[in-house]
Design an enzyme around this catalytic site. Sequence first.
Site, PDB file in Angstrom:
ATOM      1  N   SER A   1      84.388 -10.941 -25.946  1.00 47.90           N
ATOM      2  CA  SER A   1      83.470 -10.794 -24.883  1.00 47.90           C
ATOM      3  C   SER A   1      83.270 -10.675 -23.638  1.00 47.90           C
ATOM      4  O   SER A   1      82.618  -9.608 -22.923  1.00 47.90           O
ATOM      5  CB  SER A   1      82.163 -11.173 -26.031  1.00 47.90           C
ATOM      6  OG  SER A   1      81.451 -10.764 -26.798  1.00 47.90           O
TER       7      SER A   1
ATOM      8  N   ALA B   1      80.698  -6.073 -27.427  1.00 46.66           N
ATOM      9  CA  ALA B   1      80.712  -7.593 -26.444  1.00 46.66           C
ATOM     10  C   ALA B   1      79.558  -7.334 -27.193  1.00 46.66           C
ATOM     11  O   ALA B   1      77.954  -7.216 -27.415  1.00 46.66           O
ATOM     12  CB  ALA B   1      80.243  -6.972 -25.297  1.00 46.66           C
ATOM     13  N   LYS B   2      79.091  -9.289 -27.726  1.00 50.02           N
ATOM     14  CA  LYS B   2      78.194  -9.955 -27.846  1.00 50.02           C
ATOM     15  C   LYS B   2      77.404  -9.633 -27.314  1.00 50.02           C
ATOM     16  O   LYS B   2      77.697 -11.637 -26.686  1.00 50.02           O
ATOM     17  CB  LYS B   2      77.953 -10.587 -29.027  1.00 50.02           C
ATOM     18  CG  LYS B   2      77.216 -10.878 -30.118  1.00 50.02           C
ATOM     19  CD  LYS B   2      77.224 -11.836 -31.337  1.00 50.02           C
ATOM     20  CE  LYS B   2      75.849 -12.811 -31.583  1.00 50.02           C
ATOM     21  NZ  LYS B   2      75.275 -12.256 -32.270  1.00 50.02           N
ATOM     22  N   ALA B   3      76.941  -9.477 -26.132  1.00 50.67           N
ATOM     23  CA  ALA B   3      76.490 -10.058 -24.800  1.00 50.67           C
ATOM     24  C   ALA B   3      74.712 -10.217 -25.092  1.00 50.67           C
ATOM     25  O   ALA B   3      73.891 -10.041 -25.829  1.00 50.67           O
ATOM     26  CB  ALA B   3      76.887  -9.299 -24.094  1.00 50.67           C
TER      27      ALA B   3
ATOM     28  N   TYR C   1      70.629  -7.918 -26.329  1.00 50.75           N
ATOM     29  CA  TYR C   1      69.076  -8.550 -27.285  1.00 50.75           C
ATOM     30  C   TYR C   1      68.052  -8.088 -26.477  1.00 50.75           C
ATOM     31  O   TYR C   1      67.085  -8.415 -27.344  1.00 50.75           O
ATOM     32  CB  TYR C   1      69.532  -9.970 -27.616  1.00 50.75           C
ATOM     33  CG  TYR C   1      70.874  -9.882 -28.426  1.00 50.75           C
ATOM     34  CD1 TYR C   1      70.569  -9.982 -30.330  1.00 50.75           C
ATOM     35  CD2 TYR C   1      72.067 -10.368 -28.089  1.00 50.75           C
ATOM     36  CE1 TYR C   1      71.647  -9.932 -30.657  1.00 50.75           C
ATOM     37  CE2 TYR C   1      73.426 -10.081 -29.378  1.00 50.75           C
ATOM     38  CZ  TYR C   1      72.974  -9.451 -30.321  1.00 50.75           C
ATOM     39  OH  TYR C   1      74.566 -10.361 -31.399  1.00 50.75           O
TER      40      TYR C   1
END
Length: 314
Positions: free
Chosen positions: A63, A156-158, A162
């Site tokens: 990420s 990407a866990k950005a 969220y």
Amino acid sequence: MLNHPEKIWHNGKFIAWDDATLHVMAHVVHYGSSVFEGIRCYALPSGPAIFRAQDHMQRLLDSAKIYRIDVDLTRDELVNAMVELVAVNKTWPCYIRPIVLRGYGQLGVNPFSSPTEIYIANYSWGKYLGSDAEQGVDVCVSSWNRMAPNTLPAMAKAGANYMNSQLIKMEAIMNGYVEGIALDVSGYVSEGSGENLFVVRNGVIYTAPLGNSVLAGITRDSVIKLARDVGIEVVEQMIPREMLYIADEVFFSGTAAEITPIRSIDKISVNKGVTGPITKKMIKEFYGIINGTAPDRFNWFTKVPVKNAQPVSV
Ligand SMILES: Cc1ncc(COP(=O)(O)O)c(C=O)c1O
């Protein structure tokens, strides 16, 4: 306020929980420039053990790489830091939250002059989708789509992703559902606000491929591996919305949600609201491993070395 343990890991040092603060003018506060992970440490009969620690830290580095954030630690150094943190805080079972963010530097959009800050926190945490989630949850299809390809990268866990998840989650809750399922920009099934989704029909498990704006979930990968290992066919293919309504079974997967059956979608019941046999089988397989009653045959656990390994939650 969280019921929290004593320490947080920051850039290589343990600091007091209350000292892990950030300047309001930090880049991340204004532009969402963070990448993070959510990881669980379970209380196995043999002591605390972190589930798929290397895979989570690799995804964190991936990420960061997508967003050109330099992290001068290796995957294994990050894993070791997390293991030490759990041992130092003596808190498990727990949820672990590593985060890499752009800190306090220049305030322009250009992120290159903001320093990189890395934190790892842990705290005890229960069921994500409610304590009776094992009975199945009532969900809706969201009016919000997941991010379009080539806008915000879904792999990407950005932190910024969220904002989209919050829209999905808030709409679901305001309308009396536990969670929302988002479609991708073309109208194909994508995922929940914080979970991957599996649909069962005629004995086959289907899940959306990564191209449908889903996070490459570690639990998703665990479900796929476990299902194939016990001889259930798993197909990664584009799923039209209407397949949700005629599915034999549907369930979520995620570090927070673990495996959560879905009992209705848009008020259409799934298998008359009863958890179906394939979901039950996956729950049995998955919970067997995370409860330590089945052998860790894929080597998914990293043990946390501690003396007197009794579960200690704060
Ligand atoms: C949007 C989204 N999809 C899927 C997942 C599930 O991923 P994992 O199984 O790695 O927790 C998460 C949770 O992190 C998530 O936030």
